[in-house]
Design a protein around this motif. Sequence first.
Motif, PDB file in Angstrom:
ATOM      1  N   GLY A 149       0.836  -1.151   0.042  1.00 36.81           N
ATOM      2  CA  GLY A 149      -0.039   0.144  -0.122  1.00 36.81           C
ATOM      3  C   GLY A 149       1.130   1.050  -0.069  1.00 36.81           C
ATOM      4  N   SER A 150       0.712   2.255  -1.007  1.00 32.90           N
ATOM      5  CA  SER A 150       1.495   3.291  -1.092  1.00 32.90           C
ATOM      6  C   SER A 150       1.052   4.661  -0.571  1.00 32.90           C
ATOM      7  CB  SER A 150       1.705   3.599  -2.651  1.00 32.90           C
ATOM      8  OG  SER A 150       0.503   3.952  -3.192  1.00 32.90           O
ATOM      9  N   GLN A 151       1.937   5.468  -0.556  1.00 33.29           N
ATOM     10  CA  GLN A 151       1.508   6.768   0.194  1.00 33.29           C
ATOM     11  C   GLN A 151       0.458   7.755  -0.716  1.00 33.29           C
ATOM     12  OE1 GLN A 151       2.856   7.946   3.022  1.00 33.29           O
ATOM     13  NE2 GLN A 151       1.603   9.846   2.911  1.00 33.29           N
ATOM     14  N   SER A 152       0.251   7.319  -1.962  1.00 32.62           N
ATOM     15  CA  SER A 152      -0.556   7.954  -2.701  1.00 32.62           C
ATOM     16  C   SER A 152      -1.907   7.400  -2.864  1.00 32.62           C
ATOM     17  CB  SER A 152       0.052   7.827  -4.269  1.00 32.62           C
ATOM     18  OG  SER A 152       0.002   6.500  -4.693  1.00 32.62           O
ATOM     19  N   GLY A 153      -2.037   6.074  -2.140  1.00 29.13           N
ATOM     20  CA  GLY A 153      -3.226   5.284  -2.133  1.00 29.13           C
ATOM     21  C   GLY A 153      -3.278   4.251  -3.125  1.00 29.13           C
ATOM     22  N   GLU A 154      -2.431   3.912  -3.932  1.00 33.49           N
ATOM     23  CA  GLU A 154      -2.473   2.852  -4.760  1.00 33.49           C
ATOM     24  C   GLU A 154      -1.946   1.533  -4.101  1.00 33.49           C
ATOM     25  OE1 GLU A 154      -1.284   4.173  -9.271  1.00 33.49           O
ATOM     26  OE2 GLU A 154       0.354   4.262  -7.892  1.00 33.49           O
TER      27      GLU A 154
END
Length: 917
Positions: A862-867
Amino acid sequence: MAFIRKKRREQQLQLYSKERFSLLLLNLEEYYFEQHTANHIQNKGGQYERKIRGSLKICSKSVIFEPDVISQPIIKIPLRDCIKIGKHGENGSNRHFAKAKSGEISLIFSQVYFIKEHNIVAPYKIERGKMEYVFELDVSGKVEDVVETLLQLHRASCLDKLGDQTAMITAILQSRLARTSFDKNRFQSVSEKLHMECKAEMVTPLVTNPGHVCITDTNLYFQPLNGYPKPVVQITLQDVRRIYKRRHGLMPLGLEVFCTEDDLCSDIYLKFYEPQDRDDLYFYIATYLEHHVAERTAESYTLQWQRGHLSNYQYLLHLNNLADRSCNDLSQYPVFPWIINDYCSTELDLSNPGTFRDLSRPVGALNKERLERLLTRYQEMPEPKFMYGSHYSSPGYVLFYLVRIAPEYMLCLQNGRFDNADRMFNSIAETWKNCLDGATDFKELIPEFYGDDVSFLVNSLKLDLGKRQGGQMVDDVELPPWARSPEDFLQKSKDALESNYVSEHLHEWIDLIFGYKQKGGDAVEAHNVFHPLTYEGGVDLNSIEDPDEKVAMLTQILEFGQTPKQLFVTPHPRRITPKLKTVTQTCSPDDPTADSPGEESFEDLTEESKSLAWNNITKLQLQEQYKIHKEAVTGIAVSCNGSSVFTTSQDSTLKMFSKESKMLQRSISFSNMALSSCLLLPGDATVISSSWDNNVYFYSIAFARRQDTLMGHDDAVSKICWHDNRLYSASWDSTVKVWSGVPAEMTCTRRQQFDMLAELEHDVSVDTISLNAASTLLVSGTKEGTVNIWDLTTATILHQIPCHSGTVCDTAFSPDSRHVLSTGEDGCLNVIDVQTGMLISSLTSDETQRCFIWDGNSVLSGSQSGELLVWDLLGGKISERIQGHAGAVTCIWMNEQCSSVITGGEDRQIMFWKLQY
C-alpha cells in the motif's frame, strides 16, 4: 556453451566469406590494419615464374599473405625478421631499404611461418634462413603508401624496448583512427539521428579490432578500421536486454552488450580508449532501454536462486557475468567448480555425499598432504605472501579444456604450437587427480562441463594433437567409467550440479570465489590466498611510469589469471532446498496412478491454491468500501469466519464492522489518543489494541467491555503481535517487550495476568515488529531505518541491518522464515536473508510504501498515494498498479486462502477486495 557457440558463429562467417584468415593468426596485442589484392610471385625472373593469387594483409607486427587456393598455406612474415623491404631488384649499396616504384614489393627476411596448408589446422611450420618473397599489388599506385607503412611498422618492431614498441604502434593506430570516421552511409535509415561517435576496439577472445563506434536513436554500430570480419556490426537498441561495464586489461574501459536474457555469449564487447566514452555510451543505452535494470546486483539474483527460480547453473552464470567474467576475455573466462570427486566408479551415486568434492575448500586445499607443504612454504615466505603460485582460471587453462573445439586459439596463445601431448586434456580422471596432487595445478572448471555441447570432449576435427609417451595418439577425452558417452557425462555432470548436496553447499564455494573468503583474513583462514597481482586493485597500472614495466606487468597479469570481482562481503546465504510434494500439479483427477490425497496432500493442495492466488494477485477487484472512522485507519483484524472486521484508528476508537449486514456494530474508545494496531486472540473472544498513550487494551467481545489494560511502556506502543499466549509489544521508548499471559476468558479471574519475559533494547524508537511462523524470530524496524532480527529463544540480536534512509514502515518474514521484507519512508523494498543478514534485493519506488503482505516471491503493498502495488521481487519490477484509497494505504489484511484483501487508509475508509481468477 558460450565459447562454442561464438566459435561456430565465426566459422559460419568465414565459410560465408570463404576466408581462412582470422585475427587469431596475429600475435597477441597485434592489430590488423589493411589488406590489398595481390599476387605472390614465385621464382621471380626464373624460367618457371608462377603467380599465386590472394590478399596481402598489413598488420602491426607482421605481413600475412592469404592465397585464394586453399591447398596453398597462409604465409606469415614477422616484421622484426625482415632484412629488407622495398622494390624488387633495387639493391642500392647505401640504401638498406628502398622505396618501390612499380607494383611489386620485395621482402627479404630470415624467418617465415606457413599456416593452414590445405586448410588444415595444425602447428605452424617454420622455415629459417635468408629468403626473398615478391608480392605484386593489383593497384600499383598504392605501393608507395604500403611500403611507407611497412617501413614505419618495421621500425616499431625493431625497437629494443617492448614499451617503446607498444607506444609507437599505438601512435600509428591512433593516427589512422583520427584520419577516419564512421561512414554515415552505413546507417539503416536516413532518418536516424546521430548521438555519439568515438574510437574503440571490438574484443573477441585473444584479439582486439580497432574501429569507430557510433550510436543513433535506434542502433549501435561498430565499423572496423580494416573492414574485417565485415564492414559494419549493427545492433538494434530495441533488441538489447542487458549491458555491463567491464574491467578490461585491469582498466574500466570495457562494455558488453547482450540481446538475450540468460546467455553468457554477448552480441558485442567493446573496449574504449577513454573511460568517459564508455560511461557515456553505457548511460545512453541504459536510458534507452525501457525494461533494463541498469544496476542489477548479484543480490537480486540471489533471491531468485534461493527460491528455486534460477538453477545452480544459471545462478553461477549470472555471478560470473556480474564479476566481469566474459567468454570474450580468456583472462577472465567464466569459472565453474569441480563438483564430482568420484571418477573411478562404474556407477555415479549422487545420493552419497562422498561422491562430491568439498565445496568449502579451494582446490589447493582439498589434499591435506599437499596443503601442509604449501602452508610450510607460505609461513616461510616474505611479504607479500601467497599460497598458490598459479591460478584457478587463466587463458591457458581455458584453452587446455577447449583445444579440440578451438585449436586456433591455442596456437595463437602458444606461438603456433600445441602443448606437449602428455600435458594435454587427455582424461577427466587424470586432470582431476593432477588438480588434487599436482604441485602447481589448482584449476577449476568452465561452464562447458555443465552445458549441452560435447564437442570440446571429442576430436571431431581430427586434429593431430601429438603422441603420448605410451605411444597412443591424443584423440577424444577419456571419460570416467560411469559415463557411457560424452552426452552421458555432461548429463550426469549437470545432474550433479543441480543435486541436493550441491544446492546445500554451493554457497560455500561462492564465498571462496566471489565472496567474503576471497580476500583478507577470511581468505587466509580458508587457505584461499593467490598472488597479489591476480586480485582487482592489486596493481595500479597508471602509477607505473616505465612503459616496459607497465607492458610486462599487464602481460603477466592477463596470462597468469585474474580473480573475479568480489560480489559479496558477508557470508552467502544457503539455497532453500524444495520439499517433496506427494501430489504434483501434473496429476489429473482422473489419473488412476495418482496417490489418494492424505492429510499431507491436502496441505500441498492448499499451498498450490495459495500459489495460484498469488499468481493472479494483479487481478484484485474492489468490491465494497466504507468510511467508518473520523481519522486514518491504523489496524485491521478479522474473525475466523470472516463475518466481523475490527479496525483501529487515529481517532482513538476501536470499531467492529459486520461484513454480513454491512453495518457498524460497535465503536469503543479507550482513551483520547490514537490507537496504533489491533489483533484478535485465538477463539475470537478478545481484541487487543495498542495506543499512543503507552498502553495496550484488552476488549472482551462477548461482554462488550474493556477487560484489562497493560501499562507496559514509557512511550507510544506502535505495534503488537501475539502467539502461543505471549504478547509482543513495540514502542517508541526504544524497546520491544515480550509478555507471558493467558486471556481472561481462559482463567477464573476477570483480569489478564502478564509477566514480562524479555526486553529487547534498541537505540531509537521502534515503529514496527513482526514474528516468523514459529515465533522463534522477531524482526523490528526503527525510526532511523535499521532492521533488526532477534532470536526469541535467547532474546539476543542476530543481525542489525541499516538498510533504509528513513523510518521503517513495515516488516514481515516470508512464509518459510528464510527472508525478511521491509519497506521504508525512502520508498525501498528490501529483502534480507535471515541466516546471514545479507541484503539480497532492494527495489525502489518513487513514493513510500506504508504496508504490505507477501508470499516470498510477490508483494502487495500500500503506497503513500493510495495505490496498491504488485511487485515481482524475482523479476525486480512492479507488475501492476491498482487504484485504491484517496490517501495513503496505512494497513492491509489478507485471509488465509489469499483470496480476499481488506485495506485501510488515511481517507478513513476500509476497502474490501476480491481476487478474480
